[in-house]
Design a protein around this motif. Structure first.
Motif, PDB file in Angstrom:
ATOM      1  N   GLN A 163      36.316  57.928  49.713  1.00 40.24           N
ATOM      2  CA  GLN A 163      37.803  58.514  50.215  1.00 40.24           C
ATOM      3  C   GLN A 163      38.308  59.515  48.889  1.00 40.24           C
ATOM      4  N   ALA A 164      37.878  59.418  47.821  1.00 41.21           N
ATOM      5  CA  ALA A 164      38.260  60.123  46.762  1.00 41.21           C
ATOM      6  C   ALA A 164      38.094  61.703  46.935  1.00 41.21           C
ATOM      7  N   LEU A 165      36.998  61.892  47.776  1.00 41.01           N
ATOM      8  CA  LEU A 165      36.282  63.444  48.180  1.00 41.01           C
ATOM      9  C   LEU A 165      37.020  63.770  49.501  1.00 41.01           C
ATOM     10  N   ALA A 166      37.562  62.848  50.134  1.00 41.95           N
ATOM     11  CA  ALA A 166      37.892  63.296  51.654  1.00 41.95           C
ATOM     12  C   ALA A 166      39.192  63.892  51.590  1.00 41.95           C
ATOM     13  N   GLY A 167      39.750  64.596  52.667  1.00 41.34           N
ATOM     14  CA  GLY A 167      40.861  65.143  52.725  1.00 41.34           C
ATOM     15  C   GLY A 167      41.748  64.654  53.924  1.00 41.34           C
ATOM     16  N   GLY A 168      42.703  65.273  54.087  1.00 42.08           N
ATOM     17  CA  GLY A 168      43.559  64.805  55.366  1.00 42.08           C
ATOM     18  C   GLY A 168      43.907  63.305  55.363  1.00 42.08           C
ATOM     19  N   ALA A 169      44.143  62.711  56.437  1.00 44.69           N
ATOM     20  CA  ALA A 169      44.535  61.456  56.783  1.00 44.69           C
ATOM     21  C   ALA A 169      43.270  60.456  56.046  1.00 44.69           C
ATOM     22  N   ALA A 201      27.537  55.585  55.554  1.00 44.97           N
ATOM     23  CA  ALA A 201      27.999  54.879  56.489  1.00 44.97           C
ATOM     24  C   ALA A 201      29.604  55.058  56.512  1.00 44.97           C
ATOM     25  N   VAL A 202      29.860  55.075  55.500  1.00 41.91           N
ATOM     26  CA  VAL A 202      31.497  55.148  55.004  1.00 41.91           C
ATOM     27  C   VAL A 202      32.104  56.612  55.342  1.00 41.91           C
ATOM     28  N   ALA A 203      31.070  57.254  55.001  1.00 43.78           N
ATOM     29  CA  ALA A 203      31.265  58.915  55.287  1.00 43.78           C
ATOM     30  C   ALA A 203      31.254  59.083  56.701  1.00 43.78           C
ATOM     31  N   SER A 204      30.717  58.677  57.340  1.00 45.80           N
ATOM     32  CA  SER A 204      30.231  58.721  58.702  1.00 45.80           C
ATOM     33  C   SER A 204      31.414  58.568  59.615  1.00 45.80           C
ATOM     34  N   VAL A 205      31.792  57.390  59.071  1.00 43.97           N
ATOM     35  CA  VAL A 205      33.203  56.691  59.690  1.00 43.97           C
ATOM     36  C   VAL A 205      34.398  57.666  59.723  1.00 43.97           C
ATOM     37  N   LEU A 206      34.336  57.947  58.294  1.00 41.04           N
ATOM     38  CA  LEU A 206      35.706  59.022  57.997  1.00 41.04           C
ATOM     39  C   LEU A 206      35.646  60.280  58.551  1.00 41.04           C
ATOM     40  N   VAL A 207      34.488  60.874  58.779  1.00 46.09           N
ATOM     41  CA  VAL A 207      34.461  61.897  59.517  1.00 46.09           C
ATOM     42  C   VAL A 207      34.411  61.716  61.283  1.00 46.09           C
ATOM     43  N   GLY A 208      33.656  60.807  61.489  1.00 45.52           N
ATOM     44  CA  GLY A 208      33.523  60.606  63.069  1.00 45.52           C
ATOM     45  C   GLY A 208      34.213  59.719  63.834  1.00 45.52           C
ATOM     46  N   GLY A 209      35.181  58.871  62.964  1.00 46.66           N
ATOM     47  CA  GLY A 209      36.209  57.822  63.526  1.00 46.66           C
ATOM     48  C   GLY A 209      35.477  56.611  63.556  1.00 46.66           C
ATOM     49  N   ASP A 210      34.257  56.330  63.996  1.00 45.15           N
ATOM     50  CA  ASP A 210      33.402  55.020  64.219  1.00 45.15           C
ATOM     51  C   ASP A 210      32.040  55.090  64.118  1.00 45.15           C
ATOM     52  N   GLU A 211      31.538  54.321  63.891  1.00 44.85           N
ATOM     53  CA  GLU A 211      30.114  54.278  63.373  1.00 44.85           C
ATOM     54  C   GLU A 211      29.026  54.763  64.575  1.00 44.85           C
ATOM     55  N   LYS A 212      29.433  54.384  65.870  1.00 43.68           N
ATOM     56  CA  LYS A 212      28.792  54.960  66.881  1.00 43.68           C
ATOM     57  C   LYS A 212      28.640  56.561  67.036  1.00 43.68           C
TER      58      LYS A 212
END
Length: 551
Positions: A375-381, A431-442
């Motif tokens: 999350q330290a590398l992510a932006g926005g919400a 897996a954490v990054a894909s949820v931050l970008v996609g919203g959920d694991e699926k």
């Protein structure tokens, strides 16, 4: 007036019995020392102890740095198999030593009956069983004291290795008494191997048949909670213990008959001399002073009763271990797989919540460290979005199962497995990054556009060696071309162009890339964004290949 005299055996003095058993113990010590001086036994024992010690003093990194004790206890069972095989041959050879050298007839003048000599050979196995037990205990204790250890071990599982070593030696002794030939042991090994192959494959791996093998290995890519393992370890230990006693006691029962202290009569019989006739007033022939009648001490009814009891123990263990999975265990496995929240406790680290099975509660801090790093590398919400990290496992098929965990469609939920360390850490980060970008694991597992680049940067951007982790997290261990990136659930597909862009990003200064990602977060995570557009925004070479999803 005449008297009829009857020859009777002199009474056995209690002190003489003690001296006889002292001789048995002395023989056991001598035979154990003789076996230890044999090159195959000494080398095998040294390799076993040295290899185990080397693994303890220089433990490997990765997943092995975070052991689960319900897996460690089973891992102690396979290493001493070679020691058991060598001991099988050594004991068999030691029991036939007098026959090979033609010294059987000299034993008739000794005070020790043949069955006591067999007991001595059986007791010579005890030091090797004790050494195996100490090595197993040291191996398990060392792993249990490691900072990343979780779970609970089983005493019955730890008992398998020493019982296996004792069983091999006892069977070798029994074969020496049943078939007194040096060629019998190799043929017996071949027969036992064929039998074990039949019960494991010829019966389609049925529960009752595969547990007839002394060591039953069940390897799985995942670790189950200790109360869901479901191995009949206690029954199997009882089964092995019964087999050890049966083999040892049967060898004593099969010991050859002998004459204790009556060497003169045996010598005359071998040379064709006639046995001195009894005097008219005596019912039996006279014996030399101190001589005893033919001894049958190894076949007394207490030993036969004990052998029957040991056989009953082995049969009881065999029946108990063949019961299969109980309905209660099947229900518990189903509940842990489908509804893990009913079995877990949750703690909060920062803004996110972490739910784990009881044995893994202490590991939530390590998971939180990975989440904070991504999350330290992510932006926005996404930089402050609360996540629900839930531990999940596929337990319905037991340790033999290798089914993948289906991705969750719950927004903000991230799956973490029961194994940790090594490749499991970057896989969880993906897996954490894909949820931050996609919203959920699926949704995250179905990404195929330019957002894959953003996901992989978030997952690996703050690693100590991100390029190496990129290689490790890909199924084919490559750094070029298309591949799939592993996660605790469904993998993430990467095209050749996306791989090139990610590799270039990971080689650039971290602060520079992080600043661009944060400032262009909405554009980099927009659904349908092309990899070429992501490359232009991040200032990398634009790939020529199109995205796998054709957008």
């Amino acid at each position: 007036m005449s008297a009829v005299m009857e020859a009777t055996a002199p009474p056995v003095v209690r002190g003489e019995q003690r001296r006889s058993w002292a001789a048995v113990f002395a023989l056991a010590r001598f035979e154990a020392r003789e076996m230890l001086m044999q090159v195959p036994v000494a080398v095998t024992l040294l390799v076993y102890v040295g290899y185990t010690g080397w693994k303890l003093l220089f433990p490997p990194d990765g997943m092995d740095a975070y052991p689960a004790l319900q897996d460690v206890d089973r891992a102690t069972q396979t290493t001493p198999t070679l020691l058991g095989f060598v001991l099988f041959l050594a004991v068999n050879r030691a029991a036939l030593r007098s026959r090979r050298r033609g010294t059987d007839r000299h034993f008739d003048v000794l005070v020790m009956e043949p069955w006591r000599r067999t007991v001595g050979h059986a007791m010579s196995l005890v030091p090797f069983g004790v050494v195996t037990a100490l090595v197993v205990l040291a191996q398990f204790t060392w792993q249990a004291l490691r900072p990343g250890a979780v779970g609970h071990g089983s005493v019955a599982e730890l008992a398998v290795a020493p019982l296996y070593v004792l069983l091999c030696g006892a069977v070798g002794l029994l074969i020496a008494r049943l078939i007194p030939s040096v060629f019998a042991a190799p043929l017996a090994v071949l027969g036992l191997f064929t039998f074990l192959m039949f019960v494991s494959t010829g019966t389609s791996g049925a529960q009752w048949s595969r547990w007839l093998s002394p060591v039953v290995s069940e390897n799985s890519n995942s670790t189950l909670p200790s109360d869901l393992v479901g191995r009949p370890a206690g029954w199997h230990a009882l089964y092995l213990g019964g087999l050890v006693l049966v083999a040892a006691m049967a060898a004593v029962l099969c010991a050859p008959r002998g004459v204790h202290g009556d060497a003169v009569f045996r010598l005359r019989h071998r040379r064709g001399w006639s046995r001195p006739a009894a005097e008219p007033h005596m019912k039996t022939a006279p014996r030399p002073f101190g001589a005893r009648p033919l001894a049958d001490g190894g076949r007394t009814w207490p030993l036969k009763a004990a052998t029957a009891g040991a056989l009953a123990l082995a049969v009881t263990g065999a029946v108990g271990q063949s019961g299969g999975v109980s309905p209660e265990l099947a229900t518990a496995r189903e509940r842990a797989t489908v509804s893990p929240e009913r079995e877990q406790s949750c703690v909060r680290h920062g803004s996110s919540q972490y739910c784990a099975f009881g044995e893994w509660s202490a590991r939530t801090g390590a998971w939180a460290g990975v989440v904070d790093r991504v999350q330290a590398l992510a932006g926005g919400a996404a930089a402050s979005r609360p996540l629900l990290v839930r531990q999940r496992v596929e337990a319905r098929y037991g340790l033999d199962g290798d089914a993948a965990i289906a991705p969750s469609a719950t927004p903000g939920q991230v799956t973490v497995g029961t194994r940790w360390g090594g490749n499991r850490v970057p896989e969880f980060a993906v897996a954490v990054a894909s949820v931050l970008v996609g919203g959920d694991e699926k949704t995250g597992s179905e990404l195929c556009d330019g957002r894959v680049v953003t996901v992989m940067w978030l997952a690996l951007g703050r690693d100590a060696d991100p390029v190496a982790d990129l290689k490790n997290v890909r199924l084919d261990d490559s750094l070029s071309g298309p591949a799939i990136a592993l996660t605790p659930t469904n993998p993430l597909s990467m095209s050749a162009g996306q791989t090139d862009v990610v590799r270039e990003l990971l080689s650039r200064p971290r602060a520079e890339v992080t600043s661009v990602v944060k400032s262009h977060w909405a554009q980099l995570t927009a659904p349908g964004v092309k990899t070429a557009d992501v490359a232009r925004v991040l200032g990398t070479e634009v790939p020529k290949e199109a995205d796998e999803c054709g957008k």
